[in-house]
Scaffold this motif. Structure first.
Motif, PDB file in Angstrom:
ATOM      1  N   MET A   1       0.834  -1.181   0.000  1.00  0.00           N
ATOM      2  CA  MET A   1       0.000   0.000   0.000  1.00  0.00           C
ATOM      3  C   MET A   1       0.883   1.250   0.000  1.00  0.00           C
ATOM      4  O   MET A   1       0.874   2.000  -0.962  1.00  0.00           O
ATOM      5  CB  MET A   1      -0.911  -0.043   1.221  1.00  0.00           C
ATOM      6  CG  MET A   1      -2.092   0.860   1.143  1.00  0.00           C
ATOM      7  SD  MET A   1      -3.285   0.342   2.378  1.00  0.00           S
ATOM      8  CE  MET A   1      -3.846   1.915   2.870  1.00  0.00           C
ATOM      9  N   PHE A   2       1.607   1.494   1.080  1.00  0.00           N
ATOM     10  CA  PHE A   2       2.570   2.592   1.147  1.00  0.00           C
ATOM     11  C   PHE A   2       3.951   1.989   1.213  1.00  0.00           C
ATOM     12  O   PHE A   2       4.157   0.943   1.824  1.00  0.00           O
ATOM     13  CB  PHE A   2       2.344   3.450   2.412  1.00  0.00           C
ATOM     14  CG  PHE A   2       1.000   4.142   2.411  1.00  0.00           C
ATOM     15  CD1 PHE A   2       0.733   5.183   1.539  1.00  0.00           C
ATOM     16  CD2 PHE A   2       0.006   3.762   3.296  1.00  0.00           C
ATOM     17  CE1 PHE A   2      -0.488   5.823   1.545  1.00  0.00           C
ATOM     18  CE2 PHE A   2      -1.206   4.388   3.318  1.00  0.00           C
ATOM     19  CZ  PHE A   2      -1.472   5.429   2.432  1.00  0.00           C
ATOM     20  N   ASP A   3       4.921   2.674   0.607  1.00  0.00           N
ATOM     21  CA  ASP A   3       6.286   2.179   0.628  1.00  0.00           C
ATOM     22  C   ASP A   3       7.051   2.910   1.723  1.00  0.00           C
ATOM     23  O   ASP A   3       7.759   3.893   1.458  1.00  0.00           O
ATOM     24  CB  ASP A   3       6.929   2.403  -0.747  1.00  0.00           C
ATOM     25  CG  ASP A   3       8.247   1.668  -0.873  1.00  0.00           C
ATOM     26  OD1 ASP A   3       8.449   0.701  -0.116  1.00  0.00           O
ATOM     27  OD2 ASP A   3       9.059   2.052  -1.739  1.00  0.00           O
ATOM     28  N   ILE A   4       6.882   2.445   2.953  1.00  0.00           N
ATOM     29  CA  ILE A   4       7.526   3.084   4.104  1.00  0.00           C
ATOM     30  C   ILE A   4       8.493   2.083   4.719  1.00  0.00           C
ATOM     31  O   ILE A   4       8.113   0.975   5.053  1.00  0.00           O
ATOM     32  CB  ILE A   4       6.488   3.524   5.154  1.00  0.00           C
ATOM     33  CG1 ILE A   4       5.524   4.534   4.541  1.00  0.00           C
ATOM     34  CG2 ILE A   4       7.175   4.102   6.374  1.00  0.00           C
ATOM     35  CD1 ILE A   4       4.404   4.941   5.455  1.00  0.00           C
ATOM     36  N   GLY A   5       9.743   2.503   4.893  1.00  0.00           N
ATOM     37  CA  GLY A   5      10.744   1.649   5.501  1.00  0.00           C
ATOM     38  C   GLY A   5      10.741   1.796   7.008  1.00  0.00           C
ATOM     39  O   GLY A   5       9.995   2.601   7.600  1.00  0.00           O
ATOM     40  N   VAL A   6      11.625   1.032   7.676  1.00  0.00           N
ATOM     41  CA  VAL A   6      11.698   1.067   9.131  1.00  0.00           C
ATOM     42  C   VAL A   6      12.259   2.414   9.599  1.00  0.00           C
ATOM     43  O   VAL A   6      11.799   2.977  10.602  1.00  0.00           O
ATOM     44  CB  VAL A   6      12.571  -0.109   9.642  1.00  0.00           C
ATOM     45  CG1 VAL A   6      12.736  -0.035  11.149  1.00  0.00           C
ATOM     46  CG2 VAL A   6      11.986  -1.433   9.216  1.00  0.00           C
ATOM     47  N   SER A   7      13.232   2.963   8.883  1.00  0.00           N
ATOM     48  CA  SER A   7      13.829   4.233   9.300  1.00  0.00           C
ATOM     49  C   SER A   7      12.804   5.373   9.195  1.00  0.00           C
ATOM     50  O   SER A   7      12.707   6.214  10.102  1.00  0.00           O
ATOM     51  CB  SER A   7      15.058   4.546   8.445  1.00  0.00           C
ATOM     52  OG  SER A   7      14.689   4.651   7.086  1.00  0.00           O
ATOM     53  N   LYS A   8      12.010   5.404   8.124  1.00  0.00           N
ATOM     54  CA  LYS A   8      10.997   6.440   7.983  1.00  0.00           C
ATOM     55  C   LYS A   8       9.919   6.285   9.052  1.00  0.00           C
ATOM     56  O   LYS A   8       9.425   7.283   9.595  1.00  0.00           O
ATOM     57  CB  LYS A   8      10.354   6.380   6.597  1.00  0.00           C
ATOM     58  CG  LYS A   8      11.284   6.782   5.480  1.00  0.00           C
ATOM     59  CD  LYS A   8      10.573   6.718   4.152  1.00  0.00           C
ATOM     60  CE  LYS A   8      11.525   7.061   3.015  1.00  0.00           C
ATOM     61  NZ  LYS A   8      10.855   6.974   1.715  1.00  0.00           N
ATOM     62  N   LEU A   9       9.578   5.055   9.380  1.00  0.00           N
ATOM     63  CA  LEU A   9       8.580   4.807  10.420  1.00  0.00           C
ATOM     64  C   LEU A   9       9.088   5.282  11.783  1.00  0.00           C
ATOM     65  O   LEU A   9       8.329   5.872  12.571  1.00  0.00           O
ATOM     66  CB  LEU A   9       8.239   3.309  10.463  1.00  0.00           C
ATOM     67  CG  LEU A   9       6.979   2.901  11.181  1.00  0.00           C
ATOM     68  CD1 LEU A   9       5.767   3.551  10.552  1.00  0.00           C
ATOM     69  CD2 LEU A   9       6.810   1.397  11.154  1.00  0.00           C
ATOM     70  N   ALA A  10      10.376   5.095  12.055  1.00  0.00           N
ATOM     71  CA  ALA A  10      10.943   5.556  13.323  1.00  0.00           C
ATOM     72  C   ALA A  10      10.944   7.091  13.385  1.00  0.00           C
ATOM     73  O   ALA A  10      10.661   7.677  14.444  1.00  0.00           O
ATOM     74  CB  ALA A  10      12.360   5.015  13.485  1.00  0.00           C
ATOM     75  N   ILE A  11      11.247   7.753  12.288  1.00  0.00           N
ATOM     76  CA  ILE A  11      11.242   9.219  12.263  1.00  0.00           C
ATOM     77  C   ILE A  11       9.825   9.742  12.485  1.00  0.00           C
ATOM     78  O   ILE A  11       9.601  10.675  13.259  1.00  0.00           O
ATOM     79  CB  ILE A  11      11.819   9.733  10.924  1.00  0.00           C
ATOM     80  CG1 ILE A  11      13.312   9.398  10.842  1.00  0.00           C
ATOM     81  CG2 ILE A  11      11.603  11.225  10.765  1.00  0.00           C
ATOM     82  CD1 ILE A  11      13.915   9.675   9.481  1.00  0.00           C
ATOM     83  N   ILE A  12       8.820   9.134  11.839  1.00  0.00           N
ATOM     84  CA  ILE A  12       7.427   9.565  12.019  1.00  0.00           C
ATOM     85  C   ILE A  12       6.989   9.353  13.461  1.00  0.00           C
ATOM     86  O   ILE A  12       6.313  10.212  14.058  1.00  0.00           O
ATOM     87  CB  ILE A  12       6.502   8.803  11.033  1.00  0.00           C
ATOM     88  CG1 ILE A  12       6.797   9.245   9.600  1.00  0.00           C
ATOM     89  CG2 ILE A  12       5.039   9.040  11.354  1.00  0.00           C
ATOM     90  CD1 ILE A  12       6.091   8.423   8.551  1.00  0.00           C
ATOM     91  N   GLY A  13       7.401   8.232  14.075  1.00  0.00           N
ATOM     92  CA  GLY A  13       7.054   7.974  15.476  1.00  0.00           C
ATOM     93  C   GLY A  13       7.681   8.993  16.413  1.00  0.00           C
ATOM     94  O   GLY A  13       7.039   9.451  17.371  1.00  0.00           O
ATOM     95  N   ALA A  14       8.935   9.379  16.164  1.00  0.00           N
ATOM     96  CA  ALA A  14       9.603  10.368  17.020  1.00  0.00           C
ATOM     97  C   ALA A  14       8.933  11.729  16.889  1.00  0.00           C
ATOM     98  O   ALA A  14       8.714  12.432  17.903  1.00  0.00           O
ATOM     99  CB  ALA A  14      11.073  10.467  16.646  1.00  0.00           C
ATOM    100  N   ILE A  15       8.557  12.120  15.681  1.00  0.00           N
ATOM    101  CA  ILE A  15       7.877  13.403  15.482  1.00  0.00           C
ATOM    102  C   ILE A  15       6.513  13.381  16.173  1.00  0.00           C
ATOM    103  O   ILE A  15       6.107  14.357  16.824  1.00  0.00           O
ATOM    104  CB  ILE A  15       7.750  13.726  13.984  1.00  0.00           C
ATOM    105  CG1 ILE A  15       9.142  13.980  13.393  1.00  0.00           C
ATOM    106  CG2 ILE A  15       6.855  14.936  13.740  1.00  0.00           C
ATOM    107  CD1 ILE A  15       9.155  14.118  11.895  1.00  0.00           C
ATOM    108  N   ALA A  16       5.791  12.252  16.047  1.00  0.00           N
ATOM    109  CA  ALA A  16       4.480  12.141  16.691  1.00  0.00           C
ATOM    110  C   ALA A  16       4.623  12.206  18.200  1.00  0.00           C
ATOM    111  O   ALA A  16       3.790  12.813  18.889  1.00  0.00           O
ATOM    112  CB  ALA A  16       3.802  10.829  16.274  1.00  0.00           C
ATOM    113  N   LEU A  17       5.651  11.618  18.762  1.00  0.00           N
ATOM    114  CA  LEU A  17       5.876  11.658  20.213  1.00  0.00           C
ATOM    115  C   LEU A  17       6.131  13.087  20.670  1.00  0.00           C
ATOM    116  O   LEU A  17       5.616  13.513  21.718  1.00  0.00           O
ATOM    117  CB  LEU A  17       7.045  10.752  20.578  1.00  0.00           C
ATOM    118  CG  LEU A  17       7.385  10.637  22.049  1.00  0.00           C
ATOM    119  CD1 LEU A  17       6.216  10.012  22.803  1.00  0.00           C
ATOM    120  CD2 LEU A  17       8.636   9.799  22.246  1.00  0.00           C
TER     121      LEU A  17
END
Length: 154
Positions: A1-17
């Motif tokens: 569906m979306f092409d999101i890697g582990v590093s991008k997911l970690a960055i999005i999680g840190a910004i959301a936190l």
């Protein structure tokens, strides 16, 4: 569906936190997961509907081809039947003319078979059944016990 890697997911999680805060992050993550699940189920329903419509179209095409094949078979059967009836009529006409010229067929006369199906034959008389001890009526269990019970002595 979306092409999101582990590093991008970690960055999005840190910004959301940082933006949402640690207190509200679990609630927002739960809501995002819920929305993602609904979107997946909606996509699955759409995909299933598309597959059903494709199968329905294929079945309609198959039905049309089978109906046309059945019509073709019916037409060939009718043509063969008409030809057979013509040949049969020609053959019976020539055979009937040949039969009339020789002799007329003799039809057998009806004879009544003289069978009396209502009359019973070979019936054993009731006096013979009574003397021989043949049972003529069915007995219930209680009647059988009462019949063979030893007599009371006073």
């Amino acid at each position: 569906m979306f092409d999101i890697g582990v590093s991008k997911l970690a960055i999005i999680g840190a910004i959301a936190l940082v933006v949402i805060g640690p207190e509200r992050l679990p609630k927002v993550a739960r809501m995002a997961g819920n929305l993602l699940g609904r979107a997946r189920s909606y996509m699955a329903e759409v995909k299933a509907e598309v597959n059903r419509s494709m199968e329905l179209d294929e079945l309609k095409k198959m039905k049309d081809t089978m109906e046309s094949a059945a019509r073709d078979v019916e037409q060939t059967m009718q043509a063969g039947n008409a030809e057979l009836e013509r040949n049969w009529a020609e053959a019976t006409d020539t055979a009937a003319q040949g039969m009339l010229e020789t002799t007329s067929p003799r039809v057998p006369e009806y004879r009544h078979p003289n069978k009396h199906w209502r009359v019973k034959r070979g019936v054993v008389p009731n006096w013979y059944k009574a003397r021989a001890g043949v049972r003529t009526k069915a007995l219930s269990g209680a009647a059988r016990v009462a019949r063979f019970r030893p007599p009371k002595i006073h």
